[in-house]
Design an enzyme around this catalytic site. Sequence first.
Site, PDB file in Angstrom:
ATOM      1  N   ASN A  83       0.838  -1.207   0.000  1.00 50.20           N
ATOM      2  CA  ASN A  83       0.000   0.000   0.000  1.00 50.20           C
ATOM      3  C   ASN A  83       0.863   1.242   0.000  1.00 50.20           C
ATOM      4  O   ASN A  83       1.972   1.248   0.536  1.00 50.20           O
ATOM      5  CB  ASN A  83      -0.974  -0.009   1.187  1.00 50.20           C
ATOM      6  CG  ASN A  83      -0.406   0.691   2.407  1.00 50.20           C
ATOM      7  OD1 ASN A  83      -0.470   1.915   2.530  1.00 50.20           O
ATOM      8  ND2 ASN A  83       0.178  -0.090   3.314  1.00 50.20           N
ATOM      9  N   ILE A  85      -0.907   4.394   0.721  1.00 54.13           N
ATOM     10  CA  ILE A  85      -2.040   5.288   0.999  1.00 54.13           C
ATOM     11  C   ILE A  85      -1.551   6.722   1.235  1.00 54.13           C
ATOM     12  O   ILE A  85      -2.112   7.683   0.707  1.00 54.13           O
ATOM     13  CB  ILE A  85      -2.845   4.795   2.224  1.00 54.13           C
ATOM     14  CG1 ILE A  85      -3.288   3.338   2.040  1.00 54.13           C
ATOM     15  CG2 ILE A  85      -4.026   5.728   2.492  1.00 54.13           C
ATOM     16  CD1 ILE A  85      -4.313   3.094   0.998  1.00 54.13           C
ATOM     17  N   GLY A  86      -0.507   6.863   2.041  1.00 56.61           N
ATOM     18  CA  GLY A  86       0.046   8.204   2.255  1.00 56.61           C
ATOM     19  C   GLY A  86      -0.699   9.012   3.301  1.00 56.61           C
ATOM     20  O   GLY A  86      -0.852  10.232   3.169  1.00 56.61           O
ATOM     21  N   CYS A 144       6.000   5.596   8.914  1.00 50.46           N
ATOM     22  CA  CYS A 144       5.206   5.479   7.692  1.00 50.46           C
ATOM     23  C   CYS A 144       6.112   5.623   6.469  1.00 50.46           C
ATOM     24  O   CYS A 144       6.718   6.678   6.261  1.00 50.46           O
ATOM     25  CB  CYS A 144       4.109   6.529   7.642  1.00 50.46           C
ATOM     26  SG  CYS A 144       3.140   6.390   6.104  1.00 50.46           S
ATOM     27  N   LYS A 178       5.777   3.466  17.351  1.00 50.23           N
ATOM     28  CA  LYS A 178       5.667   2.398  16.344  1.00 50.23           C
ATOM     29  C   LYS A 178       6.902   2.420  15.450  1.00 50.23           C
ATOM     30  O   LYS A 178       7.176   3.420  14.775  1.00 50.23           O
ATOM     31  CB  LYS A 178       4.392   2.585  15.519  1.00 50.23           C
ATOM     32  CG  LYS A 178       4.149   1.437  14.543  1.00 50.23           C
ATOM     33  CD  LYS A 178       2.763   1.499  13.945  1.00 50.23           C
ATOM     34  CE  LYS A 178       2.491   0.351  13.006  1.00 50.23           C
ATOM     35  NZ  LYS A 178       1.131   0.390  12.453  1.00 50.23           N
ATOM     36  N   ASN A 205       5.844  -1.490  11.557  1.00 52.46           N
ATOM     37  CA  ASN A 205       5.082  -0.933  10.445  1.00 52.46           C
ATOM     38  C   ASN A 205       5.463  -1.732   9.169  1.00 52.46           C
ATOM     39  O   ASN A 205       6.160  -2.745   9.261  1.00 52.46           O
ATOM     40  CB  ASN A 205       5.408   0.553  10.272  1.00 52.46           C
ATOM     41  CG  ASN A 205       4.228   1.336   9.686  1.00 52.46           C
ATOM     42  OD1 ASN A 205       3.593   0.886   8.730  1.00 52.46           O
ATOM     43  ND2 ASN A 205       3.925   2.497  10.249  1.00 52.46           N
ATOM     44  N   GLY A 256       2.407  -7.665  12.274  1.00 54.43           N
ATOM     45  CA  GLY A 256       3.008  -7.992  10.985  1.00 54.43           C
ATOM     46  C   GLY A 256       2.636  -9.399  10.552  1.00 54.43           C
ATOM     47  O   GLY A 256       3.188 -10.378  11.043  1.00 54.43           O
TER      48      GLY A 256
HETATM   49  C1  LIG Z   1      -3.770  -0.200   3.778  1.00 53.52           C
HETATM   50  C2  LIG Z   1      -2.892   0.004   4.983  1.00 53.52           C
HETATM   51  C3  LIG Z   1      -2.884   1.241   5.622  1.00 53.52           C
HETATM   52  C4  LIG Z   1      -2.077   1.450   6.748  1.00 53.52           C
HETATM   53  N1  LIG Z   1      -2.107   2.662   7.377  1.00 53.52           N
HETATM   54  C5  LIG Z   1      -1.387   2.836   8.501  1.00 53.52           C
HETATM   55  C6  LIG Z   1      -1.483   4.051   9.228  1.00 53.52           C
HETATM   56  O1  LIG Z   1      -2.226   4.972   8.893  1.00 53.52           O
HETATM   57  N2  LIG Z   1      -0.716   4.176  10.352  1.00 53.52           N
HETATM   58  C7  LIG Z   1       0.125   3.179  10.800  1.00 53.52           C
HETATM   59  O2  LIG Z   1       0.776   3.342  11.818  1.00 53.52           O
HETATM   60  N3  LIG Z   1       0.212   2.002  10.129  1.00 53.52           N
HETATM   61  C8  LIG Z   1      -0.526   1.820   9.010  1.00 53.52           C
HETATM   62  N4  LIG Z   1      -0.453   0.623   8.360  1.00 53.52           N
HETATM   63  C9  LIG Z   1       0.458  -0.434   8.849  1.00 53.52           C
HETATM   64  C10 LIG Z   1      -0.278  -1.428   9.763  1.00 53.52           C
HETATM   65  O3  LIG Z   1      -0.808  -0.817  10.894  1.00 53.52           O
HETATM   66  C11 LIG Z   1       0.666  -2.565  10.185  1.00 53.52           C
HETATM   67  O4  LIG Z   1       1.715  -2.043  10.953  1.00 53.52           O
HETATM   68  C12 LIG Z   1       1.266  -3.319   8.997  1.00 53.52           C
HETATM   69  O5  LIG Z   1       0.314  -3.452   7.976  1.00 53.52           O
HETATM   70  C13 LIG Z   1       1.797  -4.696   9.359  1.00 53.52           C
HETATM   71  O6  LIG Z   1       0.765  -5.502   9.901  1.00 53.52           O
HETATM   72  P1  LIG Z   1      -0.070  -6.556   8.995  1.00 53.52           P
HETATM   73  O7  LIG Z   1       0.919  -7.342   8.202  1.00 53.52           O
HETATM   74  O8  LIG Z   1      -0.845  -7.366   9.977  1.00 53.52           O
HETATM   75  O9  LIG Z   1      -0.956  -5.732   8.121  1.00 53.52           O
HETATM   76  C14 LIG Z   1      -1.264   0.391   7.238  1.00 53.52           C
HETATM   77  C15 LIG Z   1      -1.277  -0.852   6.591  1.00 53.52           C
HETATM   78  C16 LIG Z   1      -2.086  -1.055   5.492  1.00 53.52           C
HETATM   79  C17 LIG Z   1      -2.084  -2.414   4.843  1.00 53.52           C
END
Ligand SMILES: Cc1cc2nc3c(=O)[nH]c(=O)nc-3n(C[C@H](O)[C@H](O)[C@H](O)COP(=O)(O)O)c2cc1C
Length: 332
Positions: A83, A85-86, A144, A178, A205, A256
Amino acid sequence: MSISPKTAQTPPATAVDLSVSLGRLRLPNPILVASGTFGYGREMAGFVDLSRLGGIVPKTITPLPRQGNVPWRTVETAAGLLNSIGLDNDGIDSFLVTLLPWLLACGAPVIVSIAGANQAEFVELARRLDGVAGIAAIELNISCPNVSHGVDLGSDPEACRRVVAGVREATRLPVLAKLTPNVTDIASVAKGARDGGADALTVINTCQGMAVDWRRRRPLLGNVIGGLSGPAIKPIALRCVHQVRQAVEIPIVGVGGIMTIDDCMEFFVAGATAVQVGTANFAEPVASMRLLDALPAALAELGVKSLADAVGSLVTPSRDPCPPAPGSPTHA
Ligand SMILES: Cc1cc2nc3c(=O)[nH]c(=O)nc-3n(C[C@H](O)[C@H](O)[C@H](O)COP(=O)(O)O)c2cc1C
């Protein structure tokens, strides 16, 4: 996929106390949902009994509204999701008025995720949240990969220490930092966060990645590079939790690639006190409930009476690079 909200909302009969402490932050159980993967809760309320969650970390908010990056912003990969998203969000003013009151009423601890472009913005966001009743904690998104300077404060131990210390002074709320996996030495950044006064660390992250349409000779993401999440990154996240656990004594929230109860248990044994479910929510909105329901039996299988007995119980092999196999003749 058929989802049965009724089944998902029926709490299991269990006598096991699953509550955990992340420093000063007490949570009813260790299954949280990760920032950016659960919206602001409302979208999921039809599927998930939000009050059963150990905590909700809503999408990161910034001082001003942000449109985020140009499309495409998500691409599926083998065993993962990219992703870029930004940090698309409406800014803190709107968050405080329209989103937060609803979230605070849903019954789960709310850990507000914030991101500033620099230390002063982080501190100002924390100061504004300090006066709001009902917030459980603040999570600093210093990791991020999808905004310029998004990882600056999370890549350098001293910068990390300073921003955490600044936030610490601005708020009485517990502070989680984080961390990004996109560094050479995550342990030193963890120490910086600890020295700045973080109550706990969220690890990790997303991992930087990219996807290419070779026929068009174009990157698939509009922002070219994005953050990889999902099962593909679980081994990296586990490695980071392990290294951070060895470096600092403050609690860790592992995140993760968590999809199954086995994944959760791996994080607990590696050293996480709680976990966040992220990408799994997109494939299965009730994933967090399924994991919570499965936790007591997994703890019983491990032979522990409480989660605390599982956390960090990893037994690592001897440091001898090539120990003799059991029963084999020793080499001269
Ligand atoms: C679509 C998307 C948007 C995310 N937006 C944020 C965010 O706004 N802030 C943040 O700290 N992490 C964000 N993350 C990271 C997740 O919180 C997480 O740390 C990361 O996806 C790893 O966990 P996972 O493999 O279970 O998804 C985002 C992840 C995804 C997939």
